[in-house]
Motif scaffolding. Structure first.
Motif, mmCIF file in Angstrom:
data_model
loop_
_atom_site.group_PDB
_atom_site.id
_atom_site.type_symbol
_atom_site.label_atom_id
_atom_site.label_comp_id
_atom_site.label_asym_id
_atom_site.label_seq_id
_atom_site.Cartn_x
_atom_site.Cartn_y
_atom_site.Cartn_z
ATOM 1 N N HIS A 115 41.994 1.094 10.233
ATOM 2 C CA HIS A 115 40.617 0.936 9.775
ATOM 3 C C HIS A 115 39.835 -0.116 10.559
ATOM 4 C CE1 HIS A 115 37.414 1.393 6.842
ATOM 5 N NE2 HIS A 115 37.263 0.088 6.896
ATOM 6 N N ARG A 116 40.441 -1.288 10.722
ATOM 7 C CA ARG A 116 39.695 -2.376 11.385
ATOM 8 C C ARG A 116 39.537 -2.129 12.873
ATOM 9 N NH1 ARG A 116 41.357 -7.574 7.703
ATOM 10 N NH2 ARG A 116 40.703 -6.525 5.791
ATOM 11 N N LEU A 118 39.043 0.773 14.105
ATOM 12 C CA LEU A 118 37.913 1.702 14.157
ATOM 13 C C LEU A 118 36.592 0.979 13.966
ATOM 14 C CD1 LEU A 118 39.325 4.753 12.222
ATOM 15 C CD2 LEU A 118 38.724 4.639 14.630
ATOM 16 N N PHE A 119 36.600 -0.014 13.093
ATOM 17 C CA PHE A 119 35.375 -0.783 12.890
ATOM 18 C C PHE A 119 34.929 -1.415 14.210
ATOM 19 C CE2 PHE A 119 32.822 -4.441 11.846
ATOM 20 C CZ PHE A 119 31.937 -3.884 10.930
ATOM 21 N N PHE A 122 33.515 1.322 16.583
ATOM 22 C CA PHE A 122 32.192 1.825 16.247
ATOM 23 C C PHE A 122 31.092 0.788 16.427
ATOM 24 C CE2 PHE A 122 34.248 5.393 14.129
ATOM 25 C CZ PHE A 122 33.344 6.408 14.389
#
Lengths: 355, 206
Positions: A115-116, A118-119, A122
């Motif tokens: 998740h992080r 990907l953060f 993006f």
């Protein structure tokens, strides 16, 4: 004479008018021709659908029409670039990139632990790449633009996933995110970066290289036109002469005949366009080779994205989320063609070549 | 609702839509102003907000997400946000016969509002659908006229998983199915399982 408010305004107006008339009339003219042609095809398709509603497959027409609308958008935007400057186009491509990456990551399942990573991808790498694209005309910044994602990005992604502490399928997860970033962001950012290139051209009359002083929208126009021509030509070559499929399990329509036919026709189109209008800084044969290279890259892009789609068991990126047109389906070809076209152009005609 | 709340509410809806890239699909039902209870799977803090903003504007004005008071009344910002999307806050820790959440909900909705509930009670860690708490059954029993709408929220657990603060803007999908009602003489467990299956079916259909 002391300049009064009135004269200042007069000067501004005069300047604006002058600017309006000194615009790149060739590019605008060609754009208008292409846009008119697309509208004509669009109208013809709809007429065909109404006239022969029982024999023509409406799904095919719908796919075709959607494609034409996407192309129209790009050309109209290119036209605007000539007036509003390259930043508009850059922002447009940033939006497209961002959306394509959303589609890509949505389709390629990642794990909680990513998740992080990907953060970061993006919200840091995507905007940064496009900011660097806007400065890529400068030699020093160009290097940063060219290595941000392949060097910093790919190492960062691997390390960040390791830091997140989940070892399962580590290589696979790393590769997925790296590939998405490479195709959707890095590759596509080379299309607007064309607008910032500083180029020279070979002047046959004097036999030496001279600075090329036309607007770079012409290059982007050439790229987009060739990609779409290649798309269209493949469609017809495959339908008419397609006998030997390149890889049936990957794509059921792309044939060797289509690949060769489209590449040759694109080469011829590039040659004729350059010979008639002199739109690019390439020589006539140079334009022919560029046309072929773009066509081959466009097919490669379509095939690669087909492979990913087949692997994930989806037919269209658009079907993941109904109602959206599937941005990634529209840009697969240009994603592969843009960086190669950019780097070949820069290698042979970058302003530094002449010294 | 005052002007600033209305404005914030519109901004919230747009932000939620942009962030979640949500596609809304009505399967076997249509948007309608009749009183409904939308019940959905729960995997993310965004669930209530995204489902609420996925509804048409007229419906948003009369639909109240039921949310946990301990989360949404902690701090001024959360409280303000909750008031903007008209959340109905229920205290999960102070539940007794006299302070029954079902009675609070029924009192609050009167004969105008619809509800958004998450019958699993808390967010699923794995993304699997857990068993339903009994609240939905009592709502259906006390107000048999309410249409119970199964909803499946897909991919929101990847946009903002449990335990994360920052969202990643992937694309998500909201599927709203055909309404169900409590059958004559249907038992609690039987009904809750049927409701759960209705949500699961929407998951498989996509």
């Amino acid at each position: 004479m002391v300049p009064t408010a009135m004269t200042i305004i007069d000067n501004d107006v005069a300047e604006a008018v002058q600017k309006l008339f000194s615009i790149d009339r060739l590019t605008i003219g060609l754009l208008l021709i292409v846009i008119a042609l697309l509208f004509a095809v669009f109208g013809w398709m709809n007429w065909l659908q109404r006239r022969y509603s029982d024999t023509v497959d409406p799904a095919m027409i719908r796919v075709f029409n959607r494609r034409i609308v996407a192309w129209l958008t790009i050309y109209i935007l290119l036209g605007l670039t000539v007036f509003l400057g390259p930043l508009t186009t850059l922002c447009f491509f940033l939006g497209v990139s961002f959306w394509a990456l959303r589609e890509f990551v949505t389709m390629a399942p990642t794990r909680r632990a990513d998740h992080r990573t990907l953060f970061w991808v993006f919200f840091v790498f995507v905007p940064l790449q496009y900011i660097l694209a806007a400065y890529s005309g400068d030699r020093r910044w160009f290097i940063a633009f060219a290595v941000l994602i392949p060097v910093y990005g790919s190492l960062f992604i691997a390390a960040r996933i390791a830091f997140a502490g989940e070892a399962q399928r580590f290589l696979e997860r790393t590769a997925k995110i790296q590939f998405g970033l490479l195709i959707c962001i890095y590759a596509l950012s080379h299309a607007p970066a064309l607008l910032y290139l500083d180029l020279i051209y070979y002047d046959a009359a004097s036999g030496e290289y001279r600075p090329w002083e036309q607007t770079n929208s012409r290059l982007l126009f050439f790229l987009v036109l060739m990609v779409q021509l290649s798309d269209l030509l493949q469609f017809f070559w495959d339908r008419l002469y397609g006998r030997n499929l390149i890889a049936a399990p990957i794509n059921a329509t792309k044939s060797w005949e289509g690949l060769v036919g489209a590449a040759l026709c694109c080469g011829a189109a590039g040659l004729i366009l350059q010979w008639l209008t002199g739109i690019t800084p390439f020589t006539t044969y140079g334009a022919a080779i560029m046309g072929m290279v773009i066509s081959l890259m466009a097919i490669s892009g379509t095939m690669t994205m087909s492979a990913i789609k087949r692997d994930r068991g989806v037919s269209d990126y658009g079907t993941l989320v109904q109602g959206h047109a599937g941005v990634l389906d529209r840009i697969d070809a240009i994603c592969f063609a843009a960086p190669i076209f950019y780097h070949l152009t820069r290698f042979f005609l970058g302003a530094a070549v002449a010294g | 609702m005052n002007q600033s709340q209305k404005l914030t509410s519109a901004i919230l809806a747009i932000t939620a839509k942009l962030l979640s890239g949500a596609t809304v699909r009505w399967r076997g039902s249509e948007p309608d102003e009749c009183q409904r209870v939308y019940f959905a799977n729960h995997t993310s803090h965004l669930d209530a907000l995204v489902l609420w903003s996925g509804l048409p504007r007229q419906l948003r004005a009369i639909t109240r997400p039921v949310a946990a008071a301990d989360y949404w009344s902690a701090g001024r910002v959360r409280r303000y946000v909750a008031s903007c999307f008209n959340a109905l806050l229920i205290d999960r820790h102070d539940i007794s016969v006299r302070n029954s959440p079902i009675d609070i909900m029924l009192r609050e909705i009167g004969n105008k509002f619809s509800l958004i509930v998450f019958p699993e009670g808390s967010r699923s860690v794995t993304g699997e659908l857990q068993t339903f708490k009994s609240g939905l059954y009592y709502l259906a029993k006390k107000r048999p006229d309410l249409e119970l709408m199964p909803v499946y929220l897909d991919n929101l657990n990847r946009i903002l998983p449990r335990g994360e603060v920052l969202p990643v803007p992937l694309l998500s999908c909201i599927t709203i199915g055909a309404p169900i009602w409590l059958h004559q003489g249907e038992g609690k467990d039987e009904f809750l399982e049927r409701a759960r299956q209705a949500v699961l079916q929407l998951k498989e259909e996509q």
